[in-house]
Scaffold this motif. Sequence first.
Motif, PDB file in Angstrom:
ATOM      1  N   VAL A 121       0.838  -1.200   0.000  1.00 32.79           N
ATOM      2  CA  VAL A 121       0.000   0.000   0.000  1.00 32.79           C
ATOM      3  C   VAL A 121       0.873   1.250   0.000  1.00 32.79           C
ATOM      4  O   VAL A 121       0.631   2.200  -0.761  1.00 32.79           O
ATOM      5  N   GLN A 122       1.898   1.240   0.823  1.00 28.62           N
ATOM      6  CA  GLN A 122       2.805   2.386   0.878  1.00 28.62           C
ATOM      7  C   GLN A 122       3.499   2.602  -0.461  1.00 28.62           C
ATOM      8  O   GLN A 122       3.647   3.733  -0.937  1.00 28.62           O
ATOM      9  N   ALA A 123       3.919   1.500  -1.080  1.00 30.70           N
ATOM     10  CA  ALA A 123       4.621   1.603  -2.357  1.00 30.70           C
ATOM     11  C   ALA A 123       3.720   2.147  -3.455  1.00 30.70           C
ATOM     12  O   ALA A 123       4.153   2.957  -4.286  1.00 30.70           O
ATOM     13  N   ALA A 124       2.459   1.723  -3.469  1.00 30.51           N
ATOM     14  CA  ALA A 124       1.526   2.181  -4.501  1.00 30.51           C
ATOM     15  C   ALA A 124       1.288   3.681  -4.398  1.00 30.51           C
ATOM     16  O   ALA A 124       1.247   4.389  -5.414  1.00 30.51           O
ATOM     17  N   ILE A 125       1.134   4.192  -3.193  1.00 29.72           N
ATOM     18  CA  ILE A 125       0.927   5.636  -3.015  1.00 29.72           C
ATOM     19  C   ILE A 125       2.185   6.406  -3.398  1.00 29.72           C
ATOM     20  O   ILE A 125       2.132   7.403  -4.118  1.00 29.72           O
ATOM     21  N   ALA A 126       3.333   5.939  -2.918  1.00 29.30           N
ATOM     22  CA  ALA A 126       4.584   6.645  -3.207  1.00 29.30           C
ATOM     23  C   ALA A 126       4.879   6.689  -4.702  1.00 29.30           C
ATOM     24  O   ALA A 126       5.447   7.661  -5.202  1.00 29.30           O
ATOM     25  N   ASP A 129       0.521   5.545  -8.145  1.00 33.81           N
ATOM     26  CA  ASP A 129      -0.470   4.690  -8.798  1.00 33.81           C
ATOM     27  C   ASP A 129      -1.865   5.267  -8.593  1.00 33.81           C
ATOM     28  O   ASP A 129      -2.175   5.816  -7.528  1.00 33.81           O
ATOM     29  N   SER A 130      -2.722   5.124  -9.586  1.00 36.71           N
ATOM     30  CA  SER A 130      -4.099   5.597  -9.472  1.00 36.71           C
ATOM     31  C   SER A 130      -5.054   4.493  -9.033  1.00 36.71           C
ATOM     32  O   SER A 130      -6.135   4.786  -8.528  1.00 36.71           O
ATOM     33  N   VAL A 131      -4.647   3.249  -9.221  1.00 32.27           N
ATOM     34  CA  VAL A 131      -5.482   2.099  -8.857  1.00 32.27           C
ATOM     35  C   VAL A 131      -4.610   1.056  -8.187  1.00 32.27           C
ATOM     36  O   VAL A 131      -3.474   0.814  -8.593  1.00 32.27           O
ATOM     37  N   THR A 132      -5.143   0.438  -7.152  1.00 40.98           N
ATOM     38  CA  THR A 132      -4.499  -0.703  -6.521  1.00 40.98           C
ATOM     39  C   THR A 132      -5.590  -1.735  -6.243  1.00 40.98           C
ATOM     40  O   THR A 132      -6.612  -1.754  -6.903  1.00 40.98           O
ATOM     41  N   GLY A 133      -5.391  -2.574  -5.266  1.00 39.19           N
ATOM     42  CA  GLY A 133      -6.408  -3.573  -4.970  1.00 39.19           C
ATOM     43  C   GLY A 133      -5.923  -4.590  -3.973  1.00 39.19           C
ATOM     44  O   GLY A 133      -5.004  -4.329  -3.192  1.00 39.19           O
ATOM     45  N   ALA A 134      -6.539  -5.766  -3.999  1.00 35.11           N
ATOM     46  CA  ALA A 134      -6.157  -6.868  -3.124  1.00 35.11           C
ATOM     47  C   ALA A 134      -6.219  -8.154  -3.922  1.00 35.11           C
ATOM     48  O   ALA A 134      -6.993  -8.279  -4.879  1.00 35.11           O
ATOM     49  N   THR A 135      -5.390  -9.111  -3.520  1.00 35.92           N
ATOM     50  CA  THR A 135      -5.276 -10.391  -4.214  1.00 35.92           C
ATOM     51  C   THR A 135      -5.264 -11.516  -3.208  1.00 35.92           C
ATOM     52  O   THR A 135      -4.591 -11.421  -2.174  1.00 35.92           O
ATOM     53  N   THR A 136      -5.992 -12.600  -3.487  1.00 39.95           N
ATOM     54  CA  THR A 136      -5.841 -13.828  -2.722  1.00 39.95           C
ATOM     55  C   THR A 136      -5.050 -14.809  -3.571  1.00 39.95           C
ATOM     56  O   THR A 136      -5.308 -14.967  -4.768  1.00 39.95           O
ATOM     57  N   PHE A 137      -4.064 -15.461  -2.946  1.00 44.20           N
ATOM     58  CA  PHE A 137      -3.220 -16.390  -3.699  1.00 44.20           C
ATOM     59  C   PHE A 137      -2.716 -17.502  -2.791  1.00 44.20           C
ATOM     60  O   PHE A 137      -2.717 -17.379  -1.551  1.00 44.20           O
ATOM     61  N   GLU A 154      -9.286  -1.090  -6.219  1.00 44.84           N
ATOM     62  CA  GLU A 154      -9.625   0.054  -5.376  1.00 44.84           C
ATOM     63  C   GLU A 154      -8.910   1.289  -5.916  1.00 44.84           C
ATOM     64  O   GLU A 154      -7.698   1.261  -6.176  1.00 44.84           O
ATOM     65  N   THR A 155      -9.652   2.385  -6.092  1.00 45.35           N
ATOM     66  CA  THR A 155      -9.069   3.643  -6.546  1.00 45.35           C
ATOM     67  C   THR A 155      -8.251   4.286  -5.432  1.00 45.35           C
ATOM     68  O   THR A 155      -8.675   4.309  -4.271  1.00 45.35           O
ATOM     69  N   ILE A 156      -7.087   4.791  -5.785  1.00 41.73           N
ATOM     70  CA  ILE A 156      -6.279   5.550  -4.831  1.00 41.73           C
ATOM     71  C   ILE A 156      -6.650   7.015  -4.975  1.00 41.73           C
ATOM     72  O   ILE A 156      -6.472   7.612  -6.040  1.00 41.73           O
ATOM     73  N   ARG A 157      -7.187   7.594  -3.912  1.00 34.62           N
ATOM     74  CA  ARG A 157      -7.615   8.988  -3.949  1.00 34.62           C
ATOM     75  C   ARG A 157      -6.421   9.929  -3.798  1.00 34.62           C
ATOM     76  O   ARG A 157      -5.397   9.566  -3.219  1.00 34.62           O
ATOM     77  N   ALA A 158      -6.584  11.129  -4.288  1.00 37.01           N
ATOM     78  CA  ALA A 158      -5.475  12.090  -4.314  1.00 37.01           C
ATOM     79  C   ALA A 158      -4.973  12.447  -2.920  1.00 37.01           C
ATOM     80  O   ALA A 158      -3.811  12.829  -2.759  1.00 37.01           O
ATOM     81  N   SER A 159      -5.835  12.308  -1.912  1.00 42.46           N
ATOM     82  CA  SER A 159      -5.440  12.671  -0.551  1.00 42.46           C
ATOM     83  C   SER A 159      -5.204  11.454   0.348  1.00 42.46           C
ATOM     84  O   SER A 159      -4.954  11.609   1.542  1.00 42.46           O
ATOM     85  N   ASP A 160      -5.271  10.263  -0.217  1.00 43.05           N
ATOM     86  CA  ASP A 160      -5.147   9.051   0.603  1.00 43.05           C
ATOM     87  C   ASP A 160      -3.812   8.974   1.333  1.00 43.05           C
ATOM     88  O   ASP A 160      -2.743   9.153   0.732  1.00 43.05           O
ATOM     89  N   THR A 161      -3.882   8.660   2.621  1.00 42.25           N
ATOM     90  CA  THR A 161      -2.694   8.218   3.342  1.00 42.25           C
ATOM     91  C   THR A 161      -2.662   6.693   3.290  1.00 42.25           C
ATOM     92  O   THR A 161      -3.661   6.044   2.955  1.00 42.25           O
ATOM     93  N   GLY A 163      -2.643   4.736   5.762  1.00 39.38           N
ATOM     94  CA  GLY A 163      -3.591   4.232   6.751  1.00 39.38           C
ATOM     95  C   GLY A 163      -5.011   4.210   6.224  1.00 39.38           C
ATOM     96  O   GLY A 163      -5.754   3.233   6.448  1.00 39.38           O
ATOM     97  N   GLU A 164      -5.415   5.251   5.529  1.00 39.41           N
ATOM     98  CA  GLU A 164      -6.781   5.323   4.995  1.00 39.41           C
ATOM     99  C   GLU A 164      -7.009   4.286   3.904  1.00 39.41           C
ATOM    100  O   GLU A 164      -8.036   3.598   3.879  1.00 39.41           O
ATOM    101  N   LEU A 165      -6.055   4.166   2.990  1.00 40.85           N
ATOM    102  CA  LEU A 165      -6.193   3.206   1.898  1.00 40.85           C
ATOM    103  C   LEU A 165      -6.163   1.777   2.423  1.00 40.85           C
ATOM    104  O   LEU A 165      -6.958   0.928   1.997  1.00 40.85           O
ATOM    105  N   LEU A 166      -5.274   1.506   3.367  1.00 42.87           N
ATOM    106  CA  LEU A 166      -5.176   0.161   3.926  1.00 42.87           C
ATOM    107  C   LEU A 166      -6.457  -0.226   4.655  1.00 42.87           C
ATOM    108  O   LEU A 166      -6.897  -1.381   4.587  1.00 42.87           O
ATOM    109  N   ASP A 167      -7.076   0.715   5.318  1.00 42.52           N
ATOM    110  CA  ASP A 167      -8.333   0.424   6.015  1.00 42.52           C
ATOM    111  C   ASP A 167      -9.422   0.009   5.021  1.00 42.52           C
ATOM    112  O   ASP A 167     -10.157  -0.962   5.264  1.00 42.52           O
TER     113      ASP A 167
END
Length: 313
Positions: A121-126, A129-137, A154-161, A163-167
Amino acid sequence: MRIVFAGTPTPALPSLQRLIDSPRHDVIAVLTRPDAAAGRRGTPTPSPVAALAIEAGIPVLRPPRPNDPEFVAELAALAPDCCAVVAYGALLSAELLALPTHGWVNLHFSLLPAWRGAAPVQAAIAAGDSVTGATTFLIEPALDTGPVYGILTETIRASDTAGELLDRLAHAGAGLLEATLDGIADGSLQPVPQPGDGVSIAPKITVDSARVRWDLPAHVVDRRIRSVTPDPGAWTMIGDLRVKIGPVTVDAAGEAVGDPLPPGRIQVQRAGVRVGTGTQAVVLGTVQPPGKKPMAAADWARGARLGDEAVAS
């Protein structure tokens, strides 16, 4: 299915609660990291996952080294059909991975094969990225390389931290994990190998890597600060003081007039506290001096009595 749930921090809680409430699965035990010292007295404190399991009356396993033969034998005696993993925090041996009938199924907070590793999550924001998500494997001995059962975006919002995105991902991912286990149980779901291209790595965030580099462009400074908020928290040196920095906003007005503020230079104005970057300035949101709670940057600046040559580094 008989499930052993492996997880440690708060983001694992929605998944554990979802499986506890599931009519199709029986959480027979929880595997988590050993109690960690907390507070000024260093009192041993159960992980968030352990605390929820204890409240639900589920046995808690806390092996210091899960790959030791003693724990391998203990897990084998439980005879789980599957082990579900969400942010457990330890690598597992091939011997341990082979024990459950349906293996170990991990919920990872990225769209694999992008951002394999400890901090997706931290890497995607840094990275912007505009979109991320979750995967089961299905877990393999190599890091996050196993075949995929399902994904969500899941869309990454312009103000996302982070913590917010991970939640958001933790709550949405709980449903994905339950659906994956349902499909494994009834035989309707088979894992698909990850593609060979698009691989990126998200290493663990260290305190040193959370230091703000003011010489970078403003939009990069913004993303990097949000990517380490709230943990471990962005920080900078101001004189001899190490202070934590909350999310900033890029000062578009300063850019429009060709703002000359050099990287790291602090400028206190009635409208806010600005800091120069490699491009235009950013406006500080909150500042946390050592031993104090976070405060509005303007309040901090008044108390700090900064001189005209104050610099963050």
